[in-house]
Each structure stands twice: as structure tokens, then as C-alpha cells.
Design a protein around this motif. Structure first.
Motif, PDB file in Angstrom:
ATOM      1  N   LEU A   1       1.244  -1.409   0.500  1.00 19.31           N
ATOM      2  CA  LEU A   1      -0.020   0.229  -0.109  1.00 19.31           C
ATOM      3  C   LEU A   1       1.165   1.197   0.356  1.00 19.31           C
ATOM      4  CD1 LEU A   1      -2.893  -0.871   2.318  1.00 19.31           C
ATOM      5  CD2 LEU A   1      -2.765  -0.754   0.397  1.00 19.31           C
ATOM      6  N   GLY A   2       1.805   1.246   0.883  1.00 20.73           N
ATOM      7  CA  GLY A   2       3.104   2.237   0.783  1.00 20.73           C
ATOM      8  C   GLY A   2       3.636   2.622  -0.370  1.00 20.73           C
ATOM      9  N   ASN A   3       3.776   1.268  -1.200  1.00 24.26           N
ATOM     10  CA  ASN A   3       3.960   1.308  -2.733  1.00 24.26           C
ATOM     11  C   ASN A   3       3.409   2.160  -3.755  1.00 24.26           C
ATOM     12  OD1 ASN A   3       6.986   0.649  -1.830  1.00 24.26           O
ATOM     13  ND2 ASN A   3       6.011  -2.014  -2.973  1.00 24.26           N
ATOM     14  N   HIS A   4       2.435   1.971  -3.587  1.00 22.78           N
ATOM     15  CA  HIS A   4       0.731   1.625  -4.800  1.00 22.78           C
ATOM     16  C   HIS A   4       1.466   3.985  -4.195  1.00 22.78           C
ATOM     17  CE1 HIS A   4      -2.467   2.101  -6.600  1.00 22.78           C
ATOM     18  NE2 HIS A   4      -3.269   2.713  -5.591  1.00 22.78           N
ATOM     19  N   GLU A   5       0.795   4.085  -3.131  1.00 20.97           N
ATOM     20  CA  GLU A   5       0.780   5.419  -2.205  1.00 20.97           C
ATOM     21  C   GLU A   5       1.884   6.332  -3.706  1.00 20.97           C
ATOM     22  OE1 GLU A   5      -1.761   6.388  -1.792  1.00 20.97           O
ATOM     23  OE2 GLU A   5      -3.032   5.230  -0.812  1.00 20.97           O
ATOM     24  N   HIS A   6       2.609   5.945  -3.121  1.00 20.69           N
ATOM     25  CA  HIS A   6       4.600   6.401  -3.152  1.00 20.69           C
ATOM     26  C   HIS A   6       4.138   7.257  -4.764  1.00 20.69           C
ATOM     27  CE1 HIS A   6       8.495   7.190  -4.303  1.00 20.69           C
ATOM     28  NE2 HIS A   6       8.354   7.816  -3.815  1.00 20.69           N
ATOM     29  N   HIS A   7       3.642   5.414  -5.934  1.00 21.66           N
ATOM     30  CA  HIS A   7       3.256   5.975  -7.119  1.00 21.66           C
ATOM     31  C   HIS A   7       2.585   6.794  -7.490  1.00 21.66           C
ATOM     32  CE1 HIS A   7       3.867   3.888 -10.844  1.00 21.66           C
ATOM     33  NE2 HIS A   7       1.934   4.335 -11.248  1.00 21.66           N
ATOM     34  N   ASN A   8       1.413   7.092  -6.777  1.00 20.97           N
ATOM     35  CA  ASN A   8       0.644   8.257  -7.048  1.00 20.97           C
ATOM     36  C   ASN A   8       0.890   9.430  -6.667  1.00 20.97           C
ATOM     37  OD1 ASN A   8      -0.690   5.878  -8.966  1.00 20.97           O
ATOM     38  ND2 ASN A   8      -1.991   5.388  -6.495  1.00 20.97           N
ATOM     39  N   GLY A   9       2.214   9.599  -5.996  1.00 16.68           N
ATOM     40  CA  GLY A   9       2.552  10.056  -5.402  1.00 16.68           C
ATOM     41  C   GLY A   9       1.758  11.077  -3.871  1.00 16.68           C
ATOM     42  N   ASN A  10       1.495  10.365  -3.175  1.00 19.93           N
ATOM     43  CA  ASN A  10       0.402  10.630  -2.134  1.00 19.93           C
ATOM     44  C   ASN A  10       1.591  10.177  -1.275  1.00 19.93           C
ATOM     45  OD1 ASN A  10      -2.113  11.397  -3.410  1.00 19.93           O
ATOM     46  ND2 ASN A  10      -2.707   8.764  -3.181  1.00 19.93           N
ATOM     47  N   TYR A  11       2.934  11.443  -1.024  1.00 15.92           N
ATOM     48  CA  TYR A  11       4.093  10.598   0.072  1.00 15.92           C
ATOM     49  C   TYR A  11       3.635  10.697   1.170  1.00 15.92           C
ATOM     50  CZ  TYR A  11       6.358  11.905  -4.679  1.00 15.92           C
ATOM     51  OH  TYR A  11       6.027  11.697  -6.063  1.00 15.92           O
ATOM     52  N   GLU A  12       2.780  11.381   1.954  1.00 16.61           N
ATOM     53  CA  GLU A  12       2.313  11.240   3.551  1.00 16.61           C
ATOM     54  C   GLU A  12       1.474  10.098   3.501  1.00 16.61           C
ATOM     55  OE1 GLU A  12       2.884  12.401   7.183  1.00 16.61           O
ATOM     56  OE2 GLU A  12       3.635  13.572   5.350  1.00 16.61           O
ATOM     57  N   ARG A  13       0.629   9.896   2.995  1.00 19.14           N
ATOM     58  CA  ARG A  13       0.475   8.933   2.955  1.00 19.14           C
ATOM     59  C   ARG A  13       1.196   6.868   2.543  1.00 19.14           C
ATOM     60  NH1 ARG A  13      -5.889   7.661   1.557  1.00 19.14           N
ATOM     61  NH2 ARG A  13      -5.476   5.563   2.435  1.00 19.14           N
ATOM     62  N   ALA A  14       1.956   7.271   1.938  1.00 17.68           N
ATOM     63  CA  ALA A  14       3.030   6.186   1.308  1.00 17.68           C
ATOM     64  C   ALA A  14       4.021   6.539   3.071  1.00 17.68           C
ATOM     65  CB  ALA A  14       4.319   6.532   0.477  1.00 17.68           C
ATOM     66  N   VAL A  15       4.143   7.126   3.238  1.00 16.48           N
ATOM     67  CA  VAL A  15       5.461   7.493   4.687  1.00 16.48           C
ATOM     68  C   VAL A  15       4.907   6.972   6.330  1.00 16.48           C
ATOM     69  CG1 VAL A  15       6.172   8.727   6.170  1.00 16.48           C
ATOM     70  CG2 VAL A  15       6.267   9.071   3.865  1.00 16.48           C
ATOM     71  N   ARG A  16       2.954   6.921   5.752  1.00 17.66           N
ATOM     72  CA  ARG A  16       2.854   6.259   7.412  1.00 17.66           C
ATOM     73  C   ARG A  16       2.137   4.811   7.050  1.00 17.66           C
ATOM     74  NH1 ARG A  16      -2.999  10.044   7.531  1.00 17.66           N
ATOM     75  NH2 ARG A  16      -2.369   9.945   5.288  1.00 17.66           N
ATOM     76  N   HIS A  17       2.061   4.505   5.801  1.00 12.97           N
ATOM     77  CA  HIS A  17       2.125   2.980   6.038  1.00 12.97           C
ATOM     78  C   HIS A  17       3.867   2.448   6.006  1.00 12.97           C
ATOM     79  CE1 HIS A  17      -2.122   2.607   3.838  1.00 12.97           C
ATOM     80  NE2 HIS A  17      -1.894   3.719   3.042  1.00 12.97           N
ATOM     81  N   TRP A  18       4.263   3.142   5.314  1.00 12.28           N
ATOM     82  CA  TRP A  18       5.687   2.213   5.418  1.00 12.28           C
ATOM     83  C   TRP A  18       6.453   2.603   7.076  1.00 12.28           C
ATOM     84  CZ3 TRP A  18       7.673   4.727   0.653  1.00 12.28           C
ATOM     85  CH2 TRP A  18       7.727   4.406  -0.349  1.00 12.28           C
ATOM     86  N   LEU A  19       5.613   3.719   8.244  1.00  6.99           N
ATOM     87  CA  LEU A  19       6.302   3.603   9.201  1.00  6.99           C
ATOM     88  C   LEU A  19       5.401   2.311   9.433  1.00  6.99           C
ATOM     89  CD1 LEU A  19       5.377   7.080   9.894  1.00  6.99           C
ATOM     90  CD2 LEU A  19       7.346   5.665  10.859  1.00  6.99           C
TER      91      LEU A  19
END
Length: 180
Positions: free
Chosen positions: A127-145
């Protein structure tokens, strides 16, 4: 018995020289036909772990079965309906990549979300990868955290890369390091 046992229990049993089932102490069988018969018996009883495992055998063509992705999808869908986080994860991969089913990223993300809510680490990472790919960096970081705190090194590395690129904060990276 074909019950699912955590990797830690299997490792502990192996250290003690046990090669039998750590759950019921039944002798482990190496015969594909016997394994499939046990899996099928438990799948017929609607055991989500057995349905997921049988789906994996069909999805990869293991245990002497022909690879049959539609059958695997059917088994994983049933297991997911019964609450299997691994089945949700596998369905997410298949739908997101369009492997054996029409590509449907939204359906793939839905299944990853379901698995992540049940504690599946790799689903959370994806999910973090998907959000990162879509430019939603804050959400990506939250998933990865979350997944880094659950021990996922790839997530820790992703947060580190975002910190180096100036996207993640020092506090987020420190939190990931501390949690990992």
C-alpha cells in the motif's frame, strides 16, 4: 492435521530435532497426494487456512497440480470471505498485476487494505508503494512506518530513501528506525 503453525514454532521444534507437526505431533508426510487429500479435507470443512494453502498450490502448480489460476482465485476468494489475511494479500497481487484475472488496481488495493487491517506486513508495504507511485507521499510514509515497526526492512529502506530525498522528515525516519 494441516493446521497452520507460526514460523517461530516450526523453528523451535526444528531446534529440538522435531520433524513432526509442532501442533499435534503427527508425523509429517512428504507425499503430494497425501498432502492434497488433507488440504482438501480441511478445505471442504471451510478452513480458511487450508483454502488459502490449496489456492497457493493451484496458483503455483505445486504438489503435482496443474497451474490453475482461476481455481486459485476462487479458493482465495472463499478464504478471504472467511477472514484469511494471506488470501486477501494474494488476491491483491493477482488483481493489481492482472495475473490470471483482468487487471483491476482498485480491487487489488482493496484486498491489500483488508489484509493490512488484519496485520499483514507485506500488504501494508505494498500500500505504501502504491501511494508513493501515485504521489501521495505522506500516506506512503504512514503505511511504511507501520510496516517498518512490524519489522519490514523494505519499508525502513523506503522511508530512508524518502528522507534522503527530502520528502520524509527526520522525525519520521527516526521513528521508523526506533520501531524497526
Amino acid at each position: 492435521c494441516m493446521k497452520g503453525v507460526c514460523h517461530g514454532c516450526v523453528a523451535a521444534a526444528g531446534k529440538r530435532g522435531m520433524r513432526d507437526c509442532p501442533f499435534c505431533r503427527a508425523s509429517a508426510s512428504g507425499d503430494d497426494a497425501e498432502i492434497l487429500a488433507k488440504l482438501q479435507k480441511r478445505a471442504d470443512a471451510k478452513d480458511p487456512t487450508a483454502l488459502e494453502a490449496l489456492g497457493e498450490q493451484y496458483g503455483t502448480g505445486k504438489c503435482g497440480l496443474e497451474k490453475d489460476v482461476p481455481r486459485a482465485i476462487e479458493l482465495w476468494s472463499e478464504a478471504a470471505g472467511l477472514g484469511s489475511q494471506n488470501a486477501h494479500f494474494y488476491l491483491g497481487i493477482r488483481y493489481f498485476e492482472g495475473d490470471g484475472v483482468p487487471r483491476d488496481a482498485a480491487k487489488g488495493v482493496y484486498h491489500w487494505e483488508e489484509a493490512a487491517m488484519q496485520g499483514h506486513v507485506l500488504a501494508r508495504h505494498n500500500l505504501g508503494n502504491h501511494e508513493h507511485h501515485n504521489g501521495n507521499y505522506e500516506r506512503a510514509v504512514r503505511h511504511w512506518l507501520i510496516s517498518a515497526k512490524m519489522g519490514e526492512k523494505w519499508s525502513l529502506d523506503a522511508i530512508k530513501d524518502m528522507f534522503v530525498d527530502g520528502i520524509a522528515t527526520k522525525q519520521q525516519y527516526a521513528s521508523a528506525l526506533k520501531g524497526y
